[in-house]
Write a protein that holds these residues in place. Structure first.
Motif, PDB file in Angstrom:
ATOM      1  N   LEU A 227       1.148   0.034  -0.377  1.00 28.47           N
ATOM      2  CA  LEU A 227       2.476  -0.360  -0.828  1.00 28.47           C
ATOM      3  C   LEU A 227       3.458   0.766  -0.570  1.00 28.47           C
ATOM      4  O   LEU A 227       3.083   1.916  -0.345  1.00 28.47           O
ATOM      5  CB  LEU A 227       2.468  -0.739  -2.316  1.00 28.47           C
ATOM      6  N   ARG A 228       4.718   0.422  -0.611  1.00 28.13           N
ATOM      7  CA  ARG A 228       5.819   1.390  -0.641  1.00 28.13           C
ATOM      8  C   ARG A 228       6.412   1.329  -2.031  1.00 28.13           C
ATOM      9  O   ARG A 228       6.590   0.237  -2.587  1.00 28.13           O
ATOM     10  CB  ARG A 228       6.875   1.044   0.412  1.00 28.13           C
ATOM     11  N   LYS A 231       8.036  -1.660  -4.026  1.00 26.26           N
ATOM     12  CA  LYS A 231       7.726  -2.913  -3.344  1.00 26.26           C
ATOM     13  C   LYS A 231       6.369  -3.435  -3.802  1.00 26.26           C
ATOM     14  O   LYS A 231       5.569  -2.711  -4.380  1.00 26.26           O
ATOM     15  CB  LYS A 231       7.703  -2.710  -1.823  1.00 26.26           C
ATOM     16  N   ALA A 232       6.108  -4.702  -3.509  1.00 22.30           N
ATOM     17  CA  ALA A 232       4.824  -5.306  -3.859  1.00 22.30           C
ATOM     18  C   ALA A 232       3.725  -4.748  -2.964  1.00 22.30           C
ATOM     19  O   ALA A 232       3.972  -4.353  -1.818  1.00 22.30           O
ATOM     20  CB  ALA A 232       4.897  -6.820  -3.717  1.00 22.30           C
ATOM     21  N   SER A 233       2.497  -4.719  -3.472  1.00 24.80           N
ATOM     22  CA  SER A 233       1.381  -4.236  -2.676  1.00 24.80           C
ATOM     23  C   SER A 233       0.935  -5.297  -1.675  1.00 24.80           C
ATOM     24  O   SER A 233       1.177  -6.489  -1.856  1.00 24.80           O
ATOM     25  CB  SER A 233       0.209  -3.853  -3.573  1.00 24.80           C
ATOM     26  N   LYS A 234       0.269  -4.828  -0.614  1.00 26.45           N
ATOM     27  CA  LYS A 234      -0.240  -5.714   0.426  1.00 26.45           C
ATOM     28  C   LYS A 234      -1.741  -5.512   0.536  1.00 26.45           C
ATOM     29  O   LYS A 234      -2.212  -4.385   0.662  1.00 26.45           O
ATOM     30  CB  LYS A 234       0.432  -5.399   1.762  1.00 26.45           C
ATOM     31  N   SER A 284       3.215   0.076   6.191  1.00 22.43           N
ATOM     32  CA  SER A 284       3.348  -1.336   6.558  1.00 22.43           C
ATOM     33  C   SER A 284       2.021  -2.084   6.483  1.00 22.43           C
ATOM     34  O   SER A 284       1.988  -3.282   6.193  1.00 22.43           O
ATOM     35  CB  SER A 284       3.923  -1.466   7.968  1.00 22.43           C
TER      36      SER A 284
END
Length: 333
Positions: A227-228, A231-234, A284
């Motif tokens: 994640l950043r 922001k939401a995690s991926k 990203s």
């Protein structure tokens, strides 16, 4: 913590070294690249920055149980390994390798066990062992911080904390520094989910590995996330230990100024996954590379990339099937 293998028992420090050759099952035997035993004892945790590595060497009494002594070992980019002459608490269980804000190689240690086993403390000391471990201000009094990561003075870690919204203790991910008591909450956790490793990345990001116990309580589902901050995690990848699956993620490593996140994966025999390594853009999460069969073993090998190859804990060298083992270097190719 950097190891995500369900522990069954602890063995003594006397282990046999791994063979340098891997033989095929056919009539002709094909040799793997020669491996080197770096530490023939018991390595209980390992970390690296893509070039250098550090690990915790454990000594046990004749009857096993808890370690009687923990020693920090380091290995630099030239392949020189040495024991650091600094006393560590016997409860030291995890570590991270990175640089401080001035670019100096630094090791962060976690003492007190995992975040589920009571109060823990984060320490830092120079990679060369030139100073004693110093308690980090990011460790709250009586708190439970673990799974450290470090890059250019940015400290990532997990903390068990209680928030009004959730009403119970849960593991979160935070970003802070080596010098400040302040840290930012960047991932608020999930129900019944532990966090096993973290690594700060470029652009104010962080990669981390989560583990959630299966409903039948007989296995763990692992997730690799990035994640950043803000922001939401991926979710980048997932695997599990239990049932038909027997694999998990090793320590996370960042390279190329934090713009690459490298994740290795261990497997049990028949676990369905080779011992592999995947590289992602950070934060990203775009996959940019992969490599398979990094180790000559194949039984729960926890590995990190280093200069010229892979450093891994060889659990297959233990005939008793423990989740501990000697440390081995396997060259690229």
């Amino acid at each position: 913590m950097t190891k995500q293998i369900p522990r069954t028992r602890v063995i003594g420090a006397s282990l046999v070294a791994v063979s340098a050759l891997a033989l095929s099952t056919g009539a002709a035997a094909q040799a793997a690249p020669a491996t080197t035993v770096v530490d023939p004892g018991v390595a209980v945790a390992i970390a690296g920055d893509g070039t250098n590595a550090a690990w915790l060497h454990a000594d046990y009494g004749p009857n096993g149980g808890s370690p009687t002594k923990i020693t920090l070992w380091t290995r630099d980019g030239a392949g020189v390994a040495k024991a650091v002459d600094q006393a560590l608490p016997k409860t030291t269980s995890d570590l991270a390798v990175g640089t401080d804000a001035k670019g100096r190689l630094t090791v962060v240690l976690n003492s007190g066990g995992t975040s589920r086993s009571g109060p823990t403390t984060l320490y830092a000391l120079p990679f060369d062992g030139s100073a004693k471990p110093k308690k980090l201000r990011a460790s709250s009094p009586g708190g439970a911080e673990s799974a450290p990561g470090l890059r250019r003075g940015v400290l990532s870690f997990t903390r068990d904390e209680r928030t009004r919204a959730r009403g119970k203790v849960h593991a979160t991910v935070r970003l802070g520094s080596l010098t400040s008591s302040n840290s930012r909450l960047v991932w608020d956790g999930a129900p019944d989910t532990e966090i096993y490793s973290t690594a700060p990345t470029a652009q104010d990001g962080v990669g981390f590995v989560t583990g959630r116990t299966y409903a039948d309580r007989e296995g763990v589902s692992y997730g690799l996330r990035v994640l950043r901050a803000g922001k939401a995690s991926k979710l980048l990848s997932k695997t599990g230990f239990g049932g038909a699956s027997a694999a998990g993620f090793g320590p996370l490593v960042t390279t190329d100024g934090g713009s690459r996140l490298v994740a290795t994966r261990w497997c049990d025999d028949g676990g369905g996954h080779p011992n592999d390594r995947t590289t992602y853009r950070a934060p990203s999460g775009t996959q940019v590379g992969s490599a398979k069969k990094l180790t000559a073993g194949g039984y729960q090998d926890v590995a990190v990339p280093v200069q010229g190859g892979t450093l891994y804990v060889d659990h297959q060298a233990d005939p008793d099937g423990s989740d501990l083992g000697p440390l081995v270097f396997a060259p690229n190719g």
